[in-house]
Design a protein around this motif. Structure first.
Motif, PDB file in Angstrom:
ATOM      1  N   PHE A 185      41.245   3.877  42.228  1.00 56.18           N
ATOM      2  CA  PHE A 185      42.345   3.818  41.690  1.00 56.18           C
ATOM      3  C   PHE A 185      42.256   4.543  40.343  1.00 56.18           C
ATOM      4  CE2 PHE A 185      46.372   1.396  41.542  1.00 56.18           C
ATOM      5  CZ  PHE A 185      46.861   1.684  40.212  1.00 56.18           C
ATOM      6  N   PRO A 186      43.460   5.632  40.337  1.00 55.81           N
ATOM      7  CA  PRO A 186      43.440   6.516  39.258  1.00 55.81           C
ATOM      8  C   PRO A 186      43.620   5.798  37.885  1.00 55.81           C
ATOM      9  CG  PRO A 186      45.613   6.538  40.358  1.00 55.81           C
ATOM     10  CD  PRO A 186      44.670   5.600  41.176  1.00 55.81           C
ATOM     11  N   ASN A 187      43.085   6.793  36.991  1.00 56.72           N
ATOM     12  CA  ASN A 187      43.337   6.242  35.324  1.00 56.72           C
ATOM     13  C   ASN A 187      44.731   6.715  34.852  1.00 56.72           C
ATOM     14  OD1 ASN A 187      43.079   5.345  32.830  1.00 56.72           O
ATOM     15  ND2 ASN A 187      41.593   7.048  32.277  1.00 56.72           N
ATOM     16  N   LEU A 188      45.657   5.713  34.897  1.00 53.72           N
ATOM     17  CA  LEU A 188      47.157   5.964  34.572  1.00 53.72           C
ATOM     18  C   LEU A 188      47.420   6.470  32.982  1.00 53.72           C
ATOM     19  CD1 LEU A 188      48.797   3.044  36.549  1.00 53.72           C
ATOM     20  CD2 LEU A 188      48.168   5.646  37.129  1.00 53.72           C
ATOM     21  N   PHE A 189      46.572   6.054  32.218  1.00 54.14           N
ATOM     22  CA  PHE A 189      46.429   6.236  30.800  1.00 54.14           C
ATOM     23  C   PHE A 189      45.352   6.885  30.238  1.00 54.14           C
ATOM     24  CE2 PHE A 189      50.084   3.788  31.059  1.00 54.14           C
ATOM     25  CZ  PHE A 189      49.850   2.502  31.806  1.00 54.14           C
ATOM     26  N   PRO A 190      45.168   8.491  30.540  1.00 52.97           N
ATOM     27  CA  PRO A 190      44.120   9.122  30.182  1.00 52.97           C
ATOM     28  C   PRO A 190      44.239   9.324  28.865  1.00 52.97           C
ATOM     29  CG  PRO A 190      45.827  10.475  31.430  1.00 52.97           C
ATOM     30  CD  PRO A 190      46.127   9.102  31.562  1.00 52.97           C
ATOM     31  N   GLU A 191      43.151   9.615  27.975  1.00 52.73           N
ATOM     32  CA  GLU A 191      43.097  10.053  26.744  1.00 52.73           C
ATOM     33  C   GLU A 191      43.743  11.524  26.443  1.00 52.73           C
ATOM     34  OE1 GLU A 191      41.773   7.016  24.736  1.00 52.73           O
ATOM     35  OE2 GLU A 191      41.798   8.695  23.692  1.00 52.73           O
ATOM     36  N   LYS A 192      44.829  11.763  25.586  1.00 53.65           N
ATOM     37  CA  LYS A 192      45.324  12.914  25.403  1.00 53.65           C
ATOM     38  C   LYS A 192      44.676  13.808  24.606  1.00 53.65           C
ATOM     39  CE  LYS A 192      50.020  12.270  25.368  1.00 53.65           C
ATOM     40  NZ  LYS A 192      50.557  11.241  26.328  1.00 53.65           N
ATOM     41  N   GLU A 193      44.676  15.149  24.876  1.00 51.46           N
ATOM     42  CA  GLU A 193      44.174  16.041  23.736  1.00 51.46           C
ATOM     43  C   GLU A 193      44.908  16.148  22.605  1.00 51.46           C
ATOM     44  OE1 GLU A 193      40.430  17.792  24.314  1.00 51.46           O
ATOM     45  OE2 GLU A 193      41.915  18.660  22.972  1.00 51.46           O
ATOM     46  N   GLN A 194      44.454  15.849  21.362  1.00 49.92           N
ATOM     47  CA  GLN A 194      45.564  15.985  20.105  1.00 49.92           C
ATOM     48  C   GLN A 194      45.346  17.421  19.781  1.00 49.92           C
ATOM     49  OE1 GLN A 194      43.798  13.019  17.596  1.00 49.92           O
ATOM     50  NE2 GLN A 194      45.307  11.493  18.094  1.00 49.92           N
ATOM     51  N   ASP A 195      46.474  17.933  19.436  1.00 51.57           N
ATOM     52  CA  ASP A 195      46.587  19.269  18.775  1.00 51.57           C
ATOM     53  C   ASP A 195      46.243  19.320  17.489  1.00 51.57           C
ATOM     54  OD1 ASP A 195      50.080  19.506  18.192  1.00 51.57           O
ATOM     55  OD2 ASP A 195      48.862  18.032  18.210  1.00 51.57           O
ATOM     56  N   THR A 196      45.968  20.528  16.768  1.00 53.79           N
ATOM     57  CA  THR A 196      45.489  20.447  15.298  1.00 53.79           C
ATOM     58  C   THR A 196      46.450  19.658  14.381  1.00 53.79           C
ATOM     59  OG1 THR A 196      46.223  22.839  15.464  1.00 53.79           O
ATOM     60  CG2 THR A 196      43.793  22.587  15.394  1.00 53.79           C
ATOM     61  N   GLU A 197      47.601  19.786  14.512  1.00 57.10           N
ATOM     62  CA  GLU A 197      48.662  19.272  13.425  1.00 57.10           C
ATOM     63  C   GLU A 197      48.376  17.823  13.485  1.00 57.10           C
ATOM     64  OE1 GLU A 197      52.481  21.966  13.890  1.00 57.10           O
ATOM     65  OE2 GLU A 197      52.685  20.030  13.360  1.00 57.10           O
ATOM     66  N   THR A 198      48.385  17.361  14.837  1.00 61.52           N
ATOM     67  CA  THR A 198      48.501  15.789  14.660  1.00 61.52           C
ATOM     68  C   THR A 198      46.992  15.294  14.052  1.00 61.52           C
ATOM     69  OG1 THR A 198      48.628  16.128  16.984  1.00 61.52           O
ATOM     70  CG2 THR A 198      49.829  14.438  16.167  1.00 61.52           C
ATOM     71  N   ARG A 199      45.945  15.997  14.599  1.00 58.20           N
ATOM     72  CA  ARG A 199      44.628  15.725  14.150  1.00 58.20           C
ATOM     73  C   ARG A 199      44.642  15.557  12.730  1.00 58.20           C
ATOM     74  NH1 ARG A 199      41.015  19.455  16.471  1.00 58.20           N
ATOM     75  NH2 ARG A 199      42.345  19.248  18.321  1.00 58.20           N
ATOM     76  N   SER A 200      45.061  16.829  11.958  1.00 51.31           N
ATOM     77  CA  SER A 200      44.871  16.741  10.441  1.00 51.31           C
ATOM     78  C   SER A 200      45.938  15.698  10.114  1.00 51.31           C
ATOM     79  CB  SER A 200      45.621  18.059   9.929  1.00 51.31           C
ATOM     80  OG  SER A 200      46.577  18.318  10.550  1.00 51.31           O
ATOM     81  N   PHE A 201      47.020  15.492  10.567  1.00 56.68           N
ATOM     82  CA  PHE A 201      47.858  14.387   9.966  1.00 56.68           C
ATOM     83  C   PHE A 201      47.089  12.912  10.066  1.00 56.68           C
ATOM     84  CE2 PHE A 201      51.323  12.195   8.712  1.00 56.68           C
ATOM     85  CZ  PHE A 201      51.636  11.085   9.427  1.00 56.68           C
ATOM     86  N   ASP A 202      46.530  12.870  11.203  1.00 48.31           N
ATOM     87  CA  ASP A 202      45.854  11.475  11.276  1.00 48.31           C
ATOM     88  C   ASP A 202      44.757  11.578  10.399  1.00 48.31           C
ATOM     89  OD1 ASP A 202      45.946  11.099  15.001  1.00 48.31           O
ATOM     90  OD2 ASP A 202      47.089  10.126  13.318  1.00 48.31           O
ATOM     91  N   ASP A 203      43.919  12.515  10.105  1.00 55.17           N
ATOM     92  CA  ASP A 203      43.086  12.409   9.082  1.00 55.17           C
ATOM     93  C   ASP A 203      43.514  12.083   7.821  1.00 55.17           C
ATOM     94  OD1 ASP A 203      41.035  15.433  10.507  1.00 55.17           O
ATOM     95  OD2 ASP A 203      40.892  13.056  10.752  1.00 55.17           O
ATOM     96  N   PHE A 204      44.436  12.915   7.428  1.00 55.24           N
ATOM     97  CA  PHE A 204      45.284  12.532   6.002  1.00 55.24           C
ATOM     98  C   PHE A 204      45.495  11.237   5.703  1.00 55.24           C
ATOM     99  CE2 PHE A 204      47.194  14.040   2.252  1.00 55.24           C
ATOM    100  CZ  PHE A 204      48.225  13.212   2.145  1.00 55.24           C
ATOM    101  N   LYS A 205      46.150  10.670   7.053  1.00 59.22           N
ATOM    102  CA  LYS A 205      46.695   9.350   7.018  1.00 59.22           C
ATOM    103  C   LYS A 205      45.501   8.488   6.584  1.00 59.22           C
ATOM    104  CE  LYS A 205      48.196   7.305  10.603  1.00 59.22           C
ATOM    105  NZ  LYS A 205      49.130   6.780  11.692  1.00 59.22           N
ATOM    106  N   ASN A 206      44.342   8.549   7.431  1.00 66.02           N
ATOM    107  CA  ASN A 206      43.200   7.739   7.098  1.00 66.02           C
ATOM    108  C   ASN A 206      42.589   7.880   5.683  1.00 66.02           C
ATOM    109  OD1 ASN A 206      43.440   6.793   9.744  1.00 66.02           O
ATOM    110  ND2 ASN A 206      41.756   8.414  10.654  1.00 66.02           N
ATOM    111  N   LYS A 207      42.424   8.972   5.323  1.00 64.75           N
ATOM    112  CA  LYS A 207      42.047   8.903   3.963  1.00 64.75           C
ATOM    113  C   LYS A 207      42.917   8.331   3.200  1.00 64.75           C
ATOM    114  CE  LYS A 207      39.497  13.360   4.047  1.00 64.75           C
ATOM    115  NZ  LYS A 207      40.136  14.049   5.126  1.00 64.75           N
ATOM    116  N   TYR A 208      44.253   8.495   3.017  1.00 62.24           N
ATOM    117  CA  TYR A 208      45.225   7.702   2.000  1.00 62.24           C
ATOM    118  C   TYR A 208      45.026   6.352   2.143  1.00 62.24           C
ATOM    119  CZ  TYR A 208      49.565   6.502   0.229  1.00 62.24           C
ATOM    120  OH  TYR A 208      50.517   5.673  -0.692  1.00 62.24           O
ATOM    121  N   MET A 209      44.825   5.934   3.474  1.00 59.09           N
ATOM    122  CA  MET A 209      44.806   4.289   3.708  1.00 59.09           C
ATOM    123  C   MET A 209      43.465   3.894   2.911  1.00 59.09           C
ATOM    124  SD  MET A 209      47.304   3.382   4.983  1.00 59.09           S
ATOM    125  CE  MET A 209      47.183   1.738   5.243  1.00 59.09           C
ATOM    126  N   GLU A 210      42.424   4.734   3.017  1.00 54.74           N
ATOM    127  CA  GLU A 210      41.276   4.206   2.362  1.00 54.74           C
ATOM    128  C   GLU A 210      41.236   4.321   1.007  1.00 54.74           C
ATOM    129  OE1 GLU A 210      38.109   6.333   5.885  1.00 54.74           O
ATOM    130  OE2 GLU A 210      37.969   6.892   3.579  1.00 54.74           O
TER     131      GLU A 210
END
Lengths: 446, 147
Positions: free
Chosen positions: B101-126
């Motif tokens: 049975f195939p995996n219907l929700f594979p992990e998507k490759e995040q591009d640099t913008e989203t990754r940097s935004f995610d990092d920034f968001k995590n740092k702000y929350m911390e």
């Protein structure tokens, strides 16, 4: 001082507790106190191990084989029923993983070992070419002393015996039309019985082991064993880790039991292949659980002198006939049916024979147990040889056990093409020769 | 289905109104087994013919069971709410085919913008959480009382 100490031990625990003490840990002569061991009644893993150890010792110390079997099969729990004749797809692969068996296609090369006693087949005038090792070994073998002399078999006589049995059952004897799904009991069943009994009687002169053998009609063969572990899913025992229990209840059509064991084919520690590993639960085969008496039986009770197996004959039932499988587009499962039947039945028989000699999964076999089987549906014959090298299939005993059981088997070949007008067309001598060789198999001393 | 008697016509169904839903098995199944949710009225023979004739899938064996839907939940009126029953079919494929049975929700490759935004968001929350925490010397005790 000795008397009060003994009384203290007996008074404190239950009686079997004190017996376990003396069995498990030897008491040092200069210690005042009994040895410190894990509790036997606590709800802990050490206590479970101690209870298991105590059970093993009880079975080891059993005075007779019947008592050992009774203790081994005492605890009844739900277990998987293995049917040797099953419609399940790829059943032979699953059965091989349950019984730790390696399947080797083709029969074992017995030409070298049996050269001295190999039957030299004397061909009648109309017969086809003889088998390959025959003529080469005939000349030097003929000059050997009587103990290892080549045995001359009349192929024509054997063929006429087989054809007589076949024609009697299918042509000469007037029978009613078989009832629905009773075709196998109508003709192939009686033919097989007749063929085997006449061939056995004829070959008694050549093989003295057959003269001392017992032929059972529709005997029962049962075996019970543990293999692997699983977690109990629901019930009052939910969450506990239990061994996976299996039971084979087999009813071969015919069985020949002998007082002496067949010789080993390969040494005990040989490795001829890989055992398939299946990580799914056995119920996915599909296999179903039931709880009933755990029986270990070879066809006769322990006191019978004919306690070793020689050959089994199995008849494929109507549900698994060739044309039914072909109609359901399952041609590749035809051979699987024969193989699964051979492996399961022979494992159960040889393992039960080993248990009758006192071996079990904690006391593994010291010599291999060999048996043969012929699986047929009346026309097509498949030959199987099984060597049991190990009984230790439980989780603890299988870890350091490099031995594997081995099964040799052929594909199914037709004995004849068709029976019409009072004659058998297309008789296959090779199949009859295989059958005769099987019946003539005997230990080297005889 | 109309009752079949010897000599009667073969029942043929064109354009059946059945639907089969391939589902991911809850427990691991062997490689050649596919699990379906089928209509309650379908039989093993129906399932076999459906797959072979419409989808050209070789079927070796079919086993079915009916899953009972529980009737324990209650709604706001305290009436029992039944989950519907459904039939599950385990189909073993022929000719050595396997199905995963195939995996219907594979992990998507995040591009640099989203990754940097995610990092920034995590740092702000911390940083926010650090500011919310009181004096570490007080050992987690709130500072709205005391000196």
């Amino acid at each position: 001082m000795a008397v009060p100490r003994g009384w203290w031990v007996l008074w404190h625990g239950r009686r079997w507790f004190s017996q376990a003490e003396s069995g498990v840990a030897p008491r040092l002569p200069d210690s005042l106190y009994p040895p410190i061991v894990a509790s036997a009644t606590a709800k802990s893993k050490a206590a479970k191990r101690r209870r298991l150890e105590y059970f093993h010792q009880k079975v080891h110390a059993a005075p007779s084989v019947e008592e050992k079997l009774r203790l081994y099969a005492q605890l009844q729990r739900p277990k998987y029923r293995l049917h040797p004749q099953t419609f399940a797809l790829n059943a032979d692969r699953w059965y091989r993983s349950f019984t730790k068996t390696v399947f080797v296609p083709g029969l074992p090369p017995r030409a070298a070992a049996a050269a001295g006693a190999a039957p030299e087949v004397q061909q009648s005038a109309t017969a086809a070419a003889p088998g390959a090792p025959g003529p080469g070994a005939a000349a030097p073998a003929a000059a050997k002393p009587p103990a290892g002399a080549a045995v001359f078999l009349d192929m024509g006589k054997l063929r006429s015996l087989a054809c007589d049995a076949l024609l009697q059952e299918s042509f000469y004897q007037k029978k009613e039309r078989p009832f629905l799904y009773r075709h196998q009991d109508h003709t192939p069943g009686p033919f097989l019985t007749q063929l085997v009994s006449t061939l056995t009687a004829f070959l008694c002169g050549h093989n003295p082991l057959l003269a001392a053998s017992t032929l059972d009609l529709k005997p029962e063969v049962n075996y019970y064993w543990h293999h692997g572990e699983e977690v109990v899913v629901h019930g009052h025992r939910k969450g506990r880790v239990d061994p996976v229990r299996f039971q084979i209840d087999d009813k071969p059509h015919l069985q020949i039991r002998v007082p002496k064991q067949l010789p080993e084919i390969v040494p005990l520690e040989s490795d001829l292949g890989e055992v398939p590993v299946i990580n799914h639960k056995p119920s996915k085969l599909p296999l179903f659980k039931k709880q009933y008496e755990n029986k270990v039986f070879i066809g006769s009770k322990v006191a019978d002198p004919c306690c070793y197996g020689h050959t089994q004959f199995h008849l494929i039932p109507d549900k698994l006939k060739r044309q039914r499988l072909v109609k359901a587009n399952l041609e590749d499962q035809i051979e699987v049916v024969y193989r699964a039947n051979g492996i399961a039945s022979l494992f159960a028989w040889t393992a039960a024979q080993a248990m009758y000699q006192g071996f079990w999964n904690e006391a593994d076999v010291t010599r291999p147990f060999v048996s043969q089987a012929v699986v047929t549906d009346g026309k097509y014959f498949a030959f199987f040889c099984y060597q049991l090298n190990t009984l230790a299939l439980t989780v603890e005993t299988i870890q350091n056990n490099p031995r594997k059981n081995i099964c040799w088997g052929t594909e199914s070949k037709p004995l004849y093409d068709i029976v019409e007008d009072g004659s058998v067309k297309g008789f296959n001598d090779e199949v009859l020769l295989h059958l005769v060789r099987f019946l003539l198999n005997r230990p080297k001393e005889l | 289905y109309p009752l079949f008697q010897l000599g009667g016509p073969q029942l043929r169904i064109f354009r059946p109104n059945f639907f089969m839903l391939a589902v991911r098995p809850g427990v691991p199944q062997p490689e050649d087994t596919v699990q379906f949710r089928v209509s309650m009225e379908m039989t093993k023979v129906d399932i076999k013919n459906y797959l072979e004739k419409i989808y050209n899938v070789p079927v070796a064996a079919v086993r079915t069971r009916i899953q009972y839907g529980a009737n324990n939940k209650r709604n706001h009126k305290n009436q029992r709410v039944k989950k519907p029953d459904y039939k599950v079919a385990y189909v073993q494929l022929g000719q050595g085919q396997t199905f995963q049975f195939p995996n219907l929700f594979p992990e998507k490759e995040q591009d640099t913008e989203t990754r940097s935004f995610d990092d920034f968001k995590n740092k702000y929350m911390e940083r926010e959480q650090q500011r919310q925490k009181g004096d570490p010397r007080r050992g987690g005790v709130p500072d709205w009382f005391g000196l």
